[in-house]
Write a protein that holds these residues in place. Structure first.
Motif, mmCIF file in Angstrom:
data_model
loop_
_atom_site.group_PDB
_atom_site.id
_atom_site.type_symbol
_atom_site.label_atom_id
_atom_site.label_comp_id
_atom_site.label_asym_id
_atom_site.label_seq_id
_atom_site.Cartn_x
_atom_site.Cartn_y
_atom_site.Cartn_z
ATOM 1 N N ASN A 140 -0.498 7.061 17.102
ATOM 2 C CA ASN A 140 0.744 7.484 17.960
ATOM 3 C C ASN A 140 2.018 7.384 16.917
ATOM 4 O O ASN A 140 2.758 7.811 17.287
ATOM 5 C CB ASN A 140 1.079 6.482 19.145
ATOM 6 N N ILE A 141 1.803 6.956 15.834
ATOM 7 C CA ILE A 141 2.831 7.307 14.679
ATOM 8 C C ILE A 141 2.459 8.479 14.007
ATOM 9 O O ILE A 141 3.323 9.374 13.823
ATOM 10 C CB ILE A 141 2.761 5.995 13.837
ATOM 11 N N LEU A 142 1.005 8.709 13.612
ATOM 12 C CA LEU A 142 0.768 9.839 12.938
ATOM 13 C C LEU A 142 1.237 11.099 13.782
ATOM 14 O O LEU A 142 1.743 12.253 12.877
ATOM 15 C CB LEU A 142 -0.612 10.017 12.688
ATOM 16 N N ASN A 143 1.005 11.269 14.914
ATOM 17 C CA ASN A 143 1.205 12.375 15.744
ATOM 18 C C ASN A 143 2.576 12.920 15.596
ATOM 19 O O ASN A 143 2.810 14.123 15.943
ATOM 20 C CB ASN A 143 1.021 11.931 17.304
ATOM 21 N N TYR A 144 3.708 11.994 15.463
ATOM 22 C CA TYR A 144 5.006 12.795 15.312
ATOM 23 C C TYR A 144 5.113 13.613 14.184
ATOM 24 O O TYR A 144 5.581 14.720 14.175
ATOM 25 C CB TYR A 144 5.959 11.622 15.254
ATOM 26 N N TYR A 145 4.398 13.263 13.043
ATOM 27 C CA TYR A 145 4.466 13.945 11.792
ATOM 28 C C TYR A 145 3.525 14.944 11.505
ATOM 29 O O TYR A 145 3.449 15.856 10.456
ATOM 30 C CB TYR A 145 4.696 13.021 10.606
ATOM 31 N N LYS A 146 2.729 15.194 12.638
ATOM 32 C CA LYS A 146 1.495 16.278 12.442
ATOM 33 C C LYS A 146 2.183 17.592 13.205
ATOM 34 O O LYS A 146 2.892 17.370 14.546
ATOM 35 C CB LYS A 146 0.215 15.815 13.264
ATOM 36 N N VAL A 147 1.873 18.782 12.705
ATOM 37 C CA VAL A 147 2.356 20.152 13.288
ATOM 38 C C VAL A 147 0.781 20.819 13.208
ATOM 39 O O VAL A 147 0.524 21.021 12.024
ATOM 40 C CB VAL A 147 3.502 20.773 12.651
ATOM 41 N N ASP A 148 0.371 21.373 14.236
ATOM 42 C CA ASP A 148 -0.786 22.029 14.189
ATOM 43 C C ASP A 148 -1.731 21.550 13.455
ATOM 44 O O ASP A 148 -2.699 22.095 12.898
ATOM 45 C CB ASP A 148 -0.441 23.684 13.586
ATOM 46 N N GLY A 149 -1.771 20.390 13.601
ATOM 47 C CA GLY A 149 -3.078 19.341 13.203
ATOM 48 C C GLY A 149 -3.022 19.059 11.737
ATOM 49 O O GLY A 149 -3.763 18.266 11.038
ATOM 50 N N LYS A 150 -1.724 19.267 11.026
ATOM 51 C CA LYS A 150 -1.429 19.106 9.728
ATOM 52 C C LYS A 150 -0.483 17.948 9.548
ATOM 53 O O LYS A 150 0.488 18.136 10.176
ATOM 54 C CB LYS A 150 -0.874 20.377 8.815
ATOM 55 N N LEU A 151 -0.941 17.063 8.650
ATOM 56 C CA LEU A 151 0.184 16.038 8.425
ATOM 57 C C LEU A 151 1.164 16.400 7.322
ATOM 58 O O LEU A 151 0.555 16.507 6.182
ATOM 59 C CB LEU A 151 -0.676 14.767 8.330
#
Length: 448
Positions: A140-151
């Motif tokens: 739930n922290i990573l999800n913010y900084y992911k766009v189209d599955g890319k971190l």
């Protein structure tokens, strides 16, 4: 207020100039032709720009020292650059060149700007190359900084809002101190019982971040285009049912005299809580340690409230992340990557969590004995982590992406101030939506 308006104007200017700069980055000197910066003993030396002062800076300095002593190939130099805005101004001048720092800390609402700036190398490049296991980090922290599955960046100082309350005041008012109100109507009812001559029942800093969170926990989106994650947002959605629920919630208590308006300064609202001028208020999870230390009463920590007619979705991550520069030498990027991996280890994250109150982005840190001991002494810390981990992944809790987020937050601040002056909730919310839509339109035209 003048400071916030200045910040908004700064941001619009930064977006315009930064996007223009991105168009010329390809003309800059090829990174492969540059000399690698090295120390006298042959270590690859890189700069880490950050915006943490006080205990945050002290903790960073200690962590950097630990990394430098843990190996003999790289040396990181941590450099405080002032506020997030000041740091970005400096980055704009060197972004995409050999003079750029290898790592820059940027606050979460700068995510879309950084992606479009042309200054950065996505984290995903090194994750794929190194087969780095992202599953060890907090989803739930990573999800913010992911766009189209890319971190795109590595989470760093991460926090969410919580509701803090005075357990002693709860007891005196006949409320259960172990069961904080969970819904808007429950908060309204409790605020009425808690309010007396020298104490208001509830307060919330006049700050857009809290509004965003109260919309998201209802499952509401801030902007269209799937919260700006499937394409460039063109208009806001926050003035719909979910946003109106929030404004009606605050308006009800304000009109009843149970709401305390302590303005836009974090120190003021925290002081009001510590001196028992308000019994419940919204704060950052990173403020829990300070609240406990400063209050002469027992402090309770609870999940943020939600509208009665919906199920709780959870919270959107706040704070900042670490970005790797594009255009620096490959060896310097490798040094930055090794440092970022070191930063995510359980031992380092445990130290960061205990030093600052920010979340550990690696949940294995919570199994460290030092953290267990702290939680045993202060169970309030565990509540903040539970709320994050109970968050339902989705577009609402992933957070919105717009390049003019600071400007939008200022629009919400103005709307809240007008609300507290007695204006109609929908009217002031619509006005904030119109202002944000204009800013989005300008940013989108500039990008094209």
């Amino acid at each position: 207020m003048k400071k916030m308006m200045k910040s908004s104007l700064f941001w619009l200017l930064l977006v315009t100039i930064g996007l223009l700069a991105a168009c010329t980055n390809s003309d800059k000197e090829d990174a492969t032709e540059r000399e690698v910066t090295k120390t006298e003993d042959g270590k690859v030396s890189i700069e880490f720009w950050h915006a943490m002062s006080g205990t945050g800076q002290e903790s960073i300095d200690t962590i950097v020292k630990g990394f430098n002593e843990s190996q003999d190939k790289y040396e990181v130099k941590a450099e405080f650059q002032g506020s997030y805005e000041e740091s970005l101004t400096k980055l704009r001048g060197v972004g995409g060149t050999k003079d750029a720092p290898a790592i820059t800390q940027v606050f979460e609402v700068g995510t879309k700007y950084m992606i479009e700036s042309g200054y950065i190398e996505p984290m995903q490049s090194f994750i794929d190359k190194d087969n780095y296991d992202l599953s060890q980090l907090e989803e739930n922290i990573l999800n913010y900084y992911k766009v189209d599955g890319k971190l795109y960046s590595m989470p760093f100082n991460s926090s969410t809002p919580v509701m803090m309350y005075n357990k002693d005041a709860f007891k005196a008012a006949g409320l259960d101190p172990e069961n904080a109100p969970a819904t808007f109507s429950e908060v309204i009812e409790a605020a009425e019982k808690l309010t007396k001559d020298d104490m208001k029942g509830f307060s919330m800093l006049t700050y857009g971040w809290f509004f965003e969170q109260l919309v998201a926990t209802q499952g509401g989106l801030y902007v269209n285009e799937d919260n700006g994650r499937s394409g460039d947002a063109t208009e806001v959605l926050f003035n719909g049912a979910e946003g109106l629920n929030v404004f009606n919630f605050l308006d009800t208590m304000n009109k009843a005299g149970t709401f305390g308006n302590f303005g836009t300064n974090w120190d003021d609202i925290r002081a009001a809580f510590a001196t028992e001028k308000v019994a419940m208020y919204m704060d950052s999870s990173a403020g829990v340690a300070g609240a406990i230390a400063n209050a002469p009463f027992e402090v309770g920590v609870a999940y943020i409230p939600h509208a009665d007619e919906v199920k709780r979705n959870g919270v959107v991550i706040g704070g900042a992340s670490l970005w790797m520069s594009k255009g620096i030498a490959e060896e310097e990027q490798e040094a930055a990557w090794e440092f970022m991996k070191y930063m995510t280890t359980p031992e380092v994250q445990a130290k960061w969590h205990l030093d600052t109150g920010y979340f550990a982005i690696n949940p294995a840190a919570y199994e460290e004995e030092s953290v267990k001991a702290k939680w045993a002494e202060y169970p309030q810390f565990k509540v903040t982590v539970d709320q994050l981990q109970d968050t339902v992944p989705g577009l609402a809790t992933q957070g919105a992406l717009i390049s003019v987020f600071p400007e939008s937050r200022q629009q919400i601040v103005t709307a809240l101030e007008e609300l507290y002056q007695g204006k109609d909730p929908q009217e002031v919310l619509d006005k904030a939506a119109e202002g944000t839509n204009r800013a989005i339109e300008i940013a989108n035209k500039t990008k094209k």
